[in-house]
Every structure is written in structure tokens, then in C-alpha cells.
Enzyme design. Structure first.
Site, short mmCIF file in Angstrom:
data_model
loop_
_atom_site.label_atom_id
_atom_site.label_comp_id
_atom_site.label_asym_id
_atom_site.label_seq_id
_atom_site.Cartn_x
_atom_site.Cartn_y
_atom_site.Cartn_z
N ASP A 1 -6.93 -1.81 3.81
CA ASP A 1 -6.05 -2.80 3.21
C ASP A 1 -6.54 -4.22 4.10
OD1 ASP A 1 -4.41 -1.07 2.12
OD2 ASP A 1 -3.40 -0.55 3.81
N ASP B 1 -1.69 -0.63 6.13
CA ASP B 1 -1.81 -0.32 7.53
C ASP B 1 -3.25 0.03 7.94
OD1 ASP B 1 -1.55 2.02 5.74
OD2 ASP B 1 -1.15 3.38 7.38
N ASP C 1 0.64 -1.12 0.01
CA ASP C 1 -0.01 0.13 0.03
C ASP C 1 0.86 1.01 0.16
OD1 ASP C 1 -2.28 1.76 0.55
OD2 ASP C 1 -1.42 1.76 2.67
#
Length: 640
Positions: A541, A537, A338
């Protein structure tokens, strides 16, 4: 009974309890050593032709040395309705005694007890991280109510309570500092030895040590839901979850034990009739086969190594939720990241301030920050933060402010009208032409541009960027050296994504990726690379973390991400991923060494027995010695 006598009795009982608690973890080793002393005594008595006393000493050695393992073997056999290695050892020791080989049977029990004590030591060592963590959590807190202080148990703390944490004390629960500043030792949470400076509005975690200043903390989580408590639960869960290799060995053990017993029974008769061996030799060779064919070393090849590796990771701020995930890490072919909060800091920072020639940069920044201080937008907060850090003057109060949703903000300071926002808000053509097209150049570098207009004239621009973490490049380069392909997933535009991807050194980027698309992209990557990890995080996600073969969460991320992931980096330290993969490779390498070594020893000892060149004492030493060597080899994983 007098008061003095009662007090003395209580003191005596307490001392005995404390002594028992100290001895308890070493009970198996003490029993093994005592067994060894009794074997020596039995041998000396036998040499002195005191046969009855010698046999009594050997019997005691059998009972004391073999009790723990025999109890474990019988209980597991009853519970699982499956014979195990411990039962083979019991049969072999009893069989040795039946044919008069008391010394050999006792030595077998002794070495088996020593290897058992060593295995228990490994387990205790692996649980040491948890024990030490649990001891770090304070039991009491100093709560502030209406200006007065009261000491309460941490279980009584509620969200919103204010507590005082003095220098040298541990923070009792997660919270936010509302008053004071200090340095905190967060080694228990992140594994980082250097203290971290904290001030108002900063987060603090349970179990961390306040080093030098008194701080007032507002509790944000109940004691049983703190990050500290999550760490304990994660590692405890990891130590109870078995890896695929361990599950296979345990499944294989039951079938193997049955096969060994069947061959032993056959060997008790076949050699006598087929090869002309005496009944004593036939039974003797059967007992040796029972000893050397037992898969003790093979069974001990995996669990001690896995537990040692999990403990090593916990010590360095890498939490594995189970041996399966630790084992899978070394098989990864690709890792998807990410962008926001993972590769980047997750917060925009001012990178450039461009002002029209002849105007003051400081004056423009002061006016813009004064206006933006009334907004909660992340870009506005970043500009205000930057201005406060670079300007010596205090912010001023505008006469009027109007928020224009989706475009920017209008304000009036003195007789001047200000507009701050997008190019379309201040005039696209004028914004594009300002400073020789500086805005387009900055946009190509992945920056977000905020334009400043004063009295219908564009007089400046401020560019901001979600800055790539300092350690990101190092982390990605380390992964590339390990032969892992890296991909960045982001919802940003193609231009911004390309700039961040180039700066962070990833092999590939997927731009304009909506949260709901991440799972689809992960599935595509899994089809292409087979074993793929996802690092993230945020809440968005979590589905992707669950979809990947291994989900890796940043420790400062959301609770949902932490709970969904398979591996947690307690400090947002990306290079730890390469360390975790290296630890996984070391563990798998050591397990492979253990398995090959143990199978080779078993085959060699079986062959030697059939050739009648192996005596029982050497069979015992070869078999149990290989088990001890395998466990010692696994303990190498405890080293950094």
C-alpha cells in the site's frame, strides 16, 4: 571545607537548579506580570509628581517586559534579513516614549508580553503530549541470561534478548511474549483506556504498562526503532512542519511590515502639510498607526490553532505528520480503502461447517484440524484455531500427510484416506453438487470454500472469510454523512469484492486490483475527485499512500506504511478517520474566524486613527487584546 559543608552546598545548588527548572517555563509570564507592577508603580509616582522615579519605573517595565520579544524580533530580523511584527512593536514603544507617552508605551510592552507568554503557553501545551510520552519510556530492563536476571540500560538491549516484565512495570522495548499472560495498558500507544489481554505469541509495545502478571518478552526491535519512538518522532516532526496557510502568513508578514513602516514614515510628514496637523499630533498618530497596523493577531491566527489540533489528535491516537496534512483532510472528496487488514481483519475466520447427513460435525472438524495443523497456510491456521476453540478433544496425529502444492493436502488416519482442498482436488462436479450447491452460495457471499473428501466421497465443506471489522460499517457511514465518497481496492475476485463492499457499505469497489495497479487507480480517482485519501496497512500500500493527497496508515500495519503515510491511526480504529476530518474542519473554521476577526480589528483601528478618535492606550488595548483573543480561540482545539 568540611564534608558537611560540601554536602550542604551541593544540596543548596540542587535546590536552586530545581527551582530554576520549575520557573523557566513561566519566565515570560513572570516578566510580563513584573512589568505590569512596575507600570502601576510608575503611574503612582507620576501622580505624586516624582517624574524621574516614574520614568525609571517605566524604563524597567520596558526592559523586563519587552526583553524576550525584543530579543526574538532582533534575532529573527538578523537571521532572515526581514523585518517582523516584533520590530514594529519595539519601534512603536520607543516612539511613544520619545513623545512623552511613557505610560502608553509601557502598557503596549506589557500587553505584548502577556500575549507572547500566552503564545508560549500554547506551544508548551502542544509539546506536553511529547514530554509526557518521553517520560513513559523506561530507562532500564531486566534481561534474562541462562536463568539469571540482570538489570541493564534499555540501549543495551538487542533483538532476541529475553526480558522479564513484572506487574506494574512498563515494557522497555517492542517484543513478543514467549511466556506468561497479563493485561496491558496500551493508552500511551493507542489512546484506548481499556486494558488489553495478552498471552504467548502476542506483540507488546514499549511504553505500555504490564498490569497484573509477569511476562517474559523476546525483543523484536532495538530501543531506537520501537513504535513508541516512532510516535515521538512523528509528532515532533508534525509540530515543526508548517501548514500552507502558516507559510503564506509568514511570507506575507515581511512585505506587510515594510508597507506599514513606509506608510508610517509618510504619515509623519504628510498630515502636517496637507491637513494642518501639529507636529506632535502627526507623530502621535504615526505611532498609533505603527501599533494598530501591526499584524500580530493575524500572525497568531494559525500556528497556535495548528499545534493545538495536532496535540488533540496525538492524545486520541491520531498522529499527523504535519499541519499541511491536517489542513488538507477537511478538503477530501473521496477516500480509497485497501481491503485486507483495513476494512477487514486481515485474517480468515471459519464461518460455516457443513457435514453430510448422518455424520458427526465434531468428528469431521477434529480430523480436518488434525491434518491442517501440519500446514502453515493461513486457511489451515484458521481451521485449526476454530477447532481448538470449539472442540473439547485434543487433536490427533495422522499416519501420513502429503502436501499437494496449489490444491490441498492428502492424509491417512487409521484406514481412511482424506483429501482437503479445492473443488478440483476432490472432484468439481461432486463438490459443486454437495449440500444442494452450498459452495456456490457461499462463494457469492465472498467466502472461500475448503472441501473435505473421505475415501473418495465428499463428506463436508468448511467456508472461511476475511471478516469485515466490526467498526468498518460505522466508519464508512460516518464518512458518507460528511459527504465523502468511499472506494474499496482489492485483489479479490469480482464476486468476493462485491460481497465485502456490500457488507462494509462502501460506495464503490475495484476488484482484481494488483498492488502495482493501485497507484494507477489512485491517479484516476484524483483526476475525478481532486482531493483523495488512501487508507492502507501493508508494504504493497506504500506507493498508493504516497500518491494520494493524504495517506492514512493503520497503526498495526507495516513500518513502511507508517513511514510513508501522512496520518497514522495508532489503534486500528477506522471511525477515527471521521474524527480526524472533523478535527481538521474545526481547525480550519477556527483559523478562518481568527483571520477575519484580526483583519476586521486592524481595519477598524486604522480608520479610527485617521479620524483622530482613537487614543494610543485604546489602540494598544484593541490591537493586543485581539491577539490574546485569537490565541484563546485557538486553544479551544485542545478540548476533546
Amino acid at each position: 571545607m568540611s564534608m558537611e559543608a560540601k554536602a550542604l552546598l551541593r544540596s543548596s545548588n540542587t535546590s536552586e537548579e530545581n527551582l530554576f527548572e520549575k520557573i523557566k517555563p513561566h519566565a515570560e509570564l513572570i516578566a510580563a506580570l513584573l512589568s505590569g507592577v512596575l507600570i502601576l508603580a510608575g503611574w503612582l509616582l507620576d501622580r505624586s509628581e516624582m517624574e524621574a522615579a516614574s520614568i525609571a519605573a517605566y524604563l524597567l517595565a520596558f526592559i523586563i517586559g519587552g526583553f524576550a520579544k525584543a530579543k526574538e524580533g532582533i534575532e529573527e530580523t538578523i537571521e532572515n534579513k526581514e523585518l517582523n511584527v516584533e520590530m514594529l512593536m519595539i519601534f512603536a514603544a520607543i516612539g511613544s516614549a520619545i513623545i512623552g507617552y511613557w505610560t502608553e508605551g509601557a502598557i503596549l510592552i506589557f500587553i505584548f508580553a502577556v500575549s507572547g507568554a500566552l503564545e508560549t503557553y500554547t506551544m508548551n501545551k502542544s509539546h506536553k503530549e511529547i514530554s509526557s510520552l518521553m517520560e513513559l519510556q523506561p530507562e532500564e530492563a531486566l534481561r534474562i541470561i541462562d536463568g539469571s536476571e540482570e538489570r541493564i540500560h534499555v540501549s543495551e538491549l538487542k533483538i532476541g534478548d529475553l526480558i522479564l516484565v513484572k506487574p506494574g512495570e512498563r515494557v522497555p522495548s517492542d517484543g513478543t511474549i514467549v511466556k506468561g499472560h497479563s493485561s496491558l495498558d496500551e493508552a500511551a500507544i493507542t489512546g484506548e483506556s481499556l486494558p488489553v489481554s495478552k498471552q504467548a505469541d502476542d506483540q507488546v509495545f514499549a511504553g505500555t504498562v504490564n498490569l497484573n502478571g509477569s511476562i517474559t518478552v523476546e525483543i523484536t526491535k532495538p530501543n531506537n526503532e520501537t513504535l513508541f519512538q516512532k510516535i515521538i518522532e512523528l509528532v515532533q516532526s508534525a509540530q515543526s512542519e508548517k501548514s500552507p496557510s502558516q507559510l503564506f502568513i509568514e511570507k506575507f508578514e515581511g512585505t506587510y511590515v515594510k508597507a506599514v513602516l513606509a506608510v508610517v514614515v509618510l504619515m509623519m510628514f504628510a498630515p502636517h502639510f496637507l491637513l494642518g496637523w501639529s507636529w506632535t499630533e502627526t507623530f502621535y498618530r504615526s505611532m498609533i498607526l505603527l501599533v494598530v497596523a501591526s499584524p500580530c493577531a493575524l500572525v497568531a491566527s494559525i500556528m497556535p490553532a495548528t499545534l493545538s489540533a495536532i496535540s488533540n489528535g496525538a492524545k486520541h491516537g491520531i498522529l499527523f505528520k504535519g499541519g499541511v496534512h491536517l489542513e488538507n483532510l477537511s478538503h477530501l472528496k473521496a477516500i480509497a480503502f485497501d481491503k485486507t487488514g483495513t476494512l477487514t481483519k486481515g485474517k480468515p475466520e471459519v464461518t460455516d461447517v457443513v457435514v453430510k447427513d448422518g455424520l458427526s460435525r465434531e468428528d469431521l472438524l477434529l480430523k480436518v484440524a488434525s491434518i491442517e495443523s501440519h500446514s502453515n497456510h493461513p486457511l489451515a491456521n484458521a481451521i485449526v484455531k476454530y477447532a481448538k476453540e470449539t472442540l473439547s478433544e485434543s487433536l490427533i496425529r495422522p499416519e501420513s500427510i502429503e502436501d499437494v502444492s496449489g490444491y490441498g493436502v492428502k492424509a491417512k488416519i487409521g484406514h481412511d484416506e482424506w483429501k482437503i482442498g479445492k473443488a478440483s482436488f476432490v472432484g468439481k462436479s461432486e463438490a459443486k453438487a454437495f449440500a444442494d450447491g452450498a459452495a456456490d452460495r457461499m462463494a457469492s457471499e465472498g467466502k472461500t470454500v475448503v472441501f473435505v473428501q473421505k475415501n473418495n466421497e465428499v463428506i463436508g465443506l468448511i467456508s472461511l472469510k476475511d471478516v469485515v471489522r466490526e467498526e468498518t460499517k460505522q466508519a464508512i457511514d460516518l464518512l458518507k454523512k460528511q459527504g465523502i465518497y468511499t472506494i474499496m481496492l482489492t485483489g479479490d475476485s469480482q464476486t468476493t469484492a462485491a460481497a465485502i463492499a456490500s457488507e462494509s457499505h462502501v460506495n464503490e469497489h475495484i476488484a482484481e486490483c494488483l498492488p502495482e495497479n493501485k497507484v494507477e487507480h489512485l491517479k484516476g480517482l484524483k483526476e475525478k475527485y481532486s482531493n483523495v485519501a488512501m487508507v492502507g496497512d501493508g508494504i504493497n500500500d506504500a506507493p498508493a499512500l504516497a500518491t494520494a493527497n493524504v495517506g492514512i496508515a493503520m497503526g498495526e500495519g507495516t513500518d513502511v506504511a507508517l513511514e510513508t503515510a501522512d496520518v497514522v491511526l495508532m489503534k486500528n480504529d477506522l471511525p477515527k478517520i471521521a474524527d480526524a476530518i472533523e478535527l481538521s474542519s474545526r481547525m480550519n473554521r477556527i483559523i478562518k474566524q481568527n483571520v477575519i476577526f484580526s483583519i476586521t480589528v486592524i481595519m477598524f483601528l486604522i480608520a479610527s486613527n485617521f479620524l483622530q478618535i482613537l487614543d494610543l492606550p485604546y489602540g494598544v488595548i484593541g490591537h493586543e487584546g485581539s491577539t490574546i483573543l485569537v490565541i484563546l480561540n485557538s486553544l479551544r482545539l485542545l478540548r476533546s
